[in-house]
Write a protein that holds these residues in place. Structure first.
Motif, PDB file in Angstrom:
ATOM      1  N   LEU A  42       0.847  -1.213   0.000  1.00 37.76           N
ATOM      2  CA  LEU A  42       0.000   0.000   0.000  1.00 37.76           C
ATOM      3  C   LEU A  42       0.877   1.256   0.000  1.00 37.76           C
ATOM      4  CD1 LEU A  42      -2.869  -1.051   2.430  1.00 37.76           C
ATOM      5  CD2 LEU A  42      -3.090  -0.494   0.000  1.00 37.76           C
ATOM      6  N   GLU A  43       2.074   1.139   0.656  1.00 39.45           N
ATOM      7  CA  GLU A  43       2.985   2.299   0.685  1.00 39.45           C
ATOM      8  C   GLU A  43       3.457   2.615  -0.745  1.00 39.45           C
ATOM      9  OE1 GLU A  43       2.902  -0.026   3.082  1.00 39.45           O
ATOM     10  OE2 GLU A  43       2.123   1.479   4.466  1.00 39.45           O
ATOM     11  N   ASP A  44       3.733   1.557  -1.540  1.00 40.06           N
ATOM     12  CA  ASP A  44       4.098   1.792  -2.955  1.00 40.06           C
ATOM     13  C   ASP A  44       2.944   2.511  -3.651  1.00 40.06           C
ATOM     14  OD1 ASP A  44       6.492   0.381  -2.666  1.00 40.06           O
ATOM     15  OD2 ASP A  44       5.496  -1.542  -3.126  1.00 40.06           O
ATOM     16  N   GLY A  45       1.722   2.108  -3.273  1.00 40.22           N
ATOM     17  CA  GLY A  45       0.533   2.721  -3.877  1.00 40.22           C
ATOM     18  C   GLY A  45       0.458   4.202  -3.564  1.00 40.22           C
ATOM     19  N   LEU A  46       0.777   4.529  -2.275  1.00 43.76           N
ATOM     20  CA  LEU A  46       0.736   5.952  -1.874  1.00 43.76           C
ATOM     21  C   LEU A  46       1.725   6.788  -2.661  1.00 43.76           C
ATOM     22  CD1 LEU A  46       0.459   6.496   1.990  1.00 43.76           C
ATOM     23  CD2 LEU A  46      -1.150   7.105   0.167  1.00 43.76           C
ATOM     24  N   VAL A  47       2.924   6.223  -2.891  1.00 42.90           N
ATOM     25  CA  VAL A  47       3.959   6.938  -3.654  1.00 42.90           C
ATOM     26  C   VAL A  47       3.443   7.227  -5.068  1.00 42.90           C
ATOM     27  CG1 VAL A  47       6.286   6.744  -4.649  1.00 42.90           C
ATOM     28  CG2 VAL A  47       5.842   5.943  -2.307  1.00 42.90           C
ATOM     29  N   LEU A  48       2.798   6.211  -5.662  1.00 44.23           N
ATOM     30  CA  LEU A  48       2.294   6.395  -7.031  1.00 44.23           C
ATOM     31  C   LEU A  48       1.139   7.397  -7.058  1.00 44.23           C
ATOM     32  CD1 LEU A  48       2.462   5.639  -9.991  1.00 44.23           C
ATOM     33  CD2 LEU A  48       1.083   3.605  -9.540  1.00 44.23           C
ATOM     34  N   VAL A  49       0.278   7.349  -6.007  1.00 46.35           N
ATOM     35  CA  VAL A  49      -0.833   8.309  -5.942  1.00 46.35           C
ATOM     36  C   VAL A  49      -0.272   9.737  -5.911  1.00 46.35           C
ATOM     37  CG1 VAL A  49      -2.666   9.219  -4.434  1.00 46.35           C
ATOM     38  CG2 VAL A  49      -2.503   6.752  -4.852  1.00 46.35           C
ATOM     39  N   ASP A  50       0.752   9.963  -5.078  1.00 45.62           N
ATOM     40  CA  ASP A  50       1.360  11.304  -4.995  1.00 45.62           C
ATOM     41  C   ASP A  50       1.889  11.740  -6.348  1.00 45.62           C
ATOM     42  OD1 ASP A  50       0.780  11.686  -2.406  1.00 45.62           O
ATOM     43  OD2 ASP A  50       2.763  11.124  -1.605  1.00 45.62           O
ATOM     44  N   LYS A  51       2.548  10.806  -7.029  1.00 48.18           N
ATOM     45  CA  LYS A  51       3.145  11.126  -8.333  1.00 48.18           C
ATOM     46  C   LYS A  51       2.040  11.509  -9.331  1.00 48.18           C
ATOM     47  CE  LYS A  51       6.033   8.938 -11.871  1.00 48.18           C
ATOM     48  NZ  LYS A  51       5.093   8.385 -12.817  1.00 48.18           N
ATOM     49  N   LEU A  52       0.962  10.725  -9.321  1.00 47.72           N
ATOM     50  CA  LEU A  52      -0.124  10.985 -10.279  1.00 47.72           C
ATOM     51  C   LEU A  52      -0.833  12.307  -9.957  1.00 47.72           C
ATOM     52  CD1 LEU A  52      -1.546   7.336 -10.526  1.00 47.72           C
ATOM     53  CD2 LEU A  52      -0.314   8.587 -12.302  1.00 47.72           C
ATOM     54  N   ARG A  53      -0.965  12.599  -8.656  1.00 49.31           N
ATOM     55  CA  ARG A  53      -1.583  13.880  -8.277  1.00 49.31           C
ATOM     56  C   ARG A  53      -0.713  15.025  -8.755  1.00 49.31           C
ATOM     57  NH1 ARG A  53      -4.880  15.059  -3.314  1.00 49.31           N
ATOM     58  NH2 ARG A  53      -5.796  16.268  -4.986  1.00 49.31           N
ATOM     59  N   GLY A  54       0.628  14.797  -8.650  1.00 50.46           N
ATOM     60  CA  GLY A  54       1.570  15.811  -9.145  1.00 50.46           C
ATOM     61  C   GLY A  54       1.398  16.032 -10.643  1.00 50.46           C
TER      62      GLY A  54
END
Ligand code: SAM
Length: 276
Positions: free
Chosen positions: A234-246
């Protein structure tokens, strides 16, 4: 109208494997193209069949092949046989069939004995996906390239080998795939001294360093274990979510895309992203 080329398999050891259709096809063909007429005449004598024969072997595929094609185009039917097993499988016939296909000459393959299929079936190795590798080249460079191309191969691999080259081939296979790789060594299939040895490449290589191989062999080598992709957290997921929001995606869209790409639960990722 062109005649038909019949591919007629012959026993790989046991004459009991002669089928009625095999014998009838030999008897009814206008002529027989044989790899070695001295071998085939013994089979024909056993069956009480006499037919005109010509030779078609790996050293006369051009001239012998043309002679067969000319007669097929003139309307005669031909039964193609090799010394043992199925024509065109590591045996003469492949080019002839391709030439018939080009010219629109009908080809009919009679099912029958084949060392490859017999060995694979008895091997105990996975049979759902396999690759037939035939004989390894003698030439060092080609042999190396062939083996290198098989590194990481996950399908079961089937090799043919002559007894005088078996020991060297086992050493090379063991060096390529590792000594612990499971191997089924099939020897003298369908014959009196048939032997199926389920072992490893390292054990077989060691055995034949000390013992001379006798008879004909098929090697069935287990494929490589599939490489498992690391499961995303899920932590990998959070990193990707941040990137996509960026990149401008809304939280909802970023979570949906990240969850899909990483195979995560959308709800769990959303809860984590909003700090629940
Ligand atoms: N076309 C044949 C077929 O359908 O199996 C193969 C011909 S290839 C020139 C000969 C190789 O087949 C041998 O070197 C050996 O690897 C394998 N072979 C043929 N007969 C066999 C047998 N009875 N037991 C084990 N291997 C055999």
């Amino acid at each position: 109208m062109a005649g038909t080329l019949y591919l007629v398999p012959t026993p790989i050891g046991n004459l009991g494997d002669i089928s009625r259709r095999m014998a009838e096809t030999l008897e009814q063909a206008d002529f027989i193209a044989a790899e070695d007429t001295r071998v085939t005449v013994k089979l024909l004598n056993h069956l009480g069949i006499r037919r005109p024969m010509l030779t078609y072997h790996r050293h006369n595929t051009d001239s012998g092949g043309q002679a067969v094609i000319d007669r097929l185009l003139a309307g005669e039917s031909c039964a193609l046989v090799t010394d043992a097993g199925t024509p065109a499988i590591s045996d003469p016939g492949e080019e002839l069939v391709a030439r018939c296909a080009e010219l629109g000459v009908p080809v009919c393959a009679i099912p029958g004995p084949c060392a490859l299929v017999t060995a694979l079936a008895v091997s105990g190795q996975p049979t759902g996906r396999f690759t037939f590798e035939g004989f390894l080249a003698m030439n060092k460079k080609n042999r190396r390239a062939h083996l290198d191309a098989l590194r990481g191969e996950e399908r079961t691999m089937v090799f043919y080998e002559a007894p005088h080259k078996l020991a060297a081939t086992l050493e090379d296979l063991s060096a390529t795939f590792g000594p612990d790789r499971p191997l089924t060594l099939c020897r003298e299939l369908t014959k009196l001294h048939e032997e199926v040895r389920r072992t490893t490449l390292g054990q077989a290589a060691a055995y034949f360093r000390e013992n001379d191989p006798k008879g004909e062999f098929v090697l069935v080598v287990r494929g490589a274990e599939p490489v498992r992709e690391e499961e995303a957290s899920l932590e990998d997921g959070l990193v990707l979510v941040d990137k996509l929001r960026g990149e401008g995606l809304s939280l909802r869209d970023a979570v949906r895309q990240a969850a899909r790409e990483l195979g995560l639960s959308r709800n769990q990722l959303y809860d984590l992203a909003v700090g629940k």
